[in-house]
Design an enzyme around this catalytic site. Structure first.
Site, PDB file in Angstrom:
ATOM      1  CG  MET A 118      -7.056   7.336  -0.706  1.00 23.89           C
ATOM      2  SD  MET A 118      -7.596   6.010   0.754  1.00 23.89           S
ATOM      3  CE  MET A 118      -9.409   7.188   1.695  1.00 23.89           C
ATOM      4  CB  SER A 181      -6.047  12.370  -8.027  1.00 32.88           C
ATOM      5  OG  SER A 181      -6.267  10.712  -7.834  1.00 32.88           O
TER       6      SER A 181
END
Length: 351
Positions: A118, A181
């Site tokens: 994402m 992330s």
């Protein structure tokens, strides 16, 4: 039965399109206290054996929803009605950003896993804070997950985290710094003891609310322990282990980009958490996340030293009754082993 039909439809769609449809419904539900109470009566679950006071916050149960589901803190009221003991909103960045190009969210159905690339897509901290305040206060603790904007150079990363934290100081019950992330270029390079020490020293000067560090499952054990120790020494109140993995060998047909979550991560996450708990149980609050989809795994993580748990992918695959099912069975497991409360079971394997 009902969710199996809904799931069949949702899984016929692109994964991100399906998520957006669900989010739209949850935002609508959040505007109706009546509907939220109705959901809670159907899918919520309360049992005093599961309650705990941690870092001055009351948790109705230890099962939380991990960051990434509600990126903009816009559907928290509805989500609390599904039985979660707490929620983590975000990841929020200081400035709004679009994230990576689509497609960027994928299912690995056979492995009951997800792969996401994402890239911290969100409306930014200002709008995120506004969304949060719309339906506050909430029935459970709410954490705010904070990340770095993609365009910010590494040399200015500390300033960027300071800026996003500053925008969020008047929302949330705790903050999580996301350095792990895999979808923001070079973000994981910030997982070093020097930066982590600076980050938490800075944050401690800005807020008295609890501060957490979320770590990757792909760190070498010695590096992980060194980074965690640096965070604790600088004032971190807890560690969330782990984020998604970049180990593509865990699924049959991985996509090129993105981190993996869900059942494929269970073993790897459990092993990392075991090493973490051996070193830091009773020295900080430990939160376990990664591949938890049932009461047995949840119970094992608690006995290993987890005060709190988080789920995400399992919620997608199992639907709105997941929390209720896990929590009911967790109470049975506690009773079977003679524990009067979940608090008594935390770290039982280490005693």
């Amino acid at each position: 039965m009902l969710y199996s039909l809904v799931k069949k439809y949702l899984f016929s769609l692109d994964a991100e399109d399906a998520h957006e449809k669900v989010c739209k419904i949850l935002r609508m539900l959040s505007s109706s206290p009546f509907l939220c109470n109705l959901i809670d009566s159907q899918w919520g679950y309360k049992n005093p054996k599961l309650e705990n006071e941690i870092l001055g916050l009351h948790f109705p149960n230890p099962l939380g929803l991990a960051a990434g589901f509600d990126k903009n803190a816009s559907m928290l009221r509805a989500l609390t009605a599904f039985g979660f003991g707490y929620l983590e909103a975000g990841t929020l960045t200081n400035e709004a950003q679009m994230g990576n190009e689509r497609p960027r969210l994928f299912r690995h159905i056979e492995e009951e896993s997800l792969q996401n690339a994402m890239g911290f897509n969100n409306y930014g901290a200002v709008l995120g804070a506004r969304s949060f305040k719309r339906f506050a206060p909430y029935k459970t603790p709410i954490g705010i997950n904070l990340g770095k904007n993609k365009h910010i150079e590494q040399a200015h990363a500390l300033e960027d985290y300071k800026a996003v934290l500053n925008q969020c100081l008047n929302i949330g019950d705790y903050y999580t710094f996301n350095l792990s992330s895999p979808n923001t270029p070079n973000l994981r390079d910030l997982q070093n003891k020097a930066f982590v020490h600076e980050l938490f020293c800075m944050a401690k000067e800005m807020t008295h609310k609890p501060l957490f560090l979320k770590i990757a499952p792909d760190l070498e054990t010695d590096d992980m322990l060194e980074i965690v120790n640096s965070a604790i020494e600088a004032g971190a109140h807890g560690i969330i282990a782990t984020n998604t993995t970049i180990d593509k060998s865990l699924v049959f047909a991985p996509k090129e980009m993105g981190g993996l979550s869900g059942k494929c991560l269970t073993k790897k996450s459990r092993e990392i958490f075991k090493e973490l708990a051996k070193a830091f149980f009773n020295k900080t609050i430990l939160v376990s996340v990664g591949g938890i989809s049932g009461a047995k795994e949840a119970y094992e993580r608690i006995k290993m030293g987890a005060s709190l748990l988080q789920i995400y992918s399992a919620f997608i695959y199992n639907g709105p009754n997941l929390c209720q099912n896990i929590l009911k069975d967790l109470v049975k497991l506690l009773q079977k082993d003679g524990f009067l409360s979940v608090k008594e079971a935390i770290g039982a394997d280490l005693r």
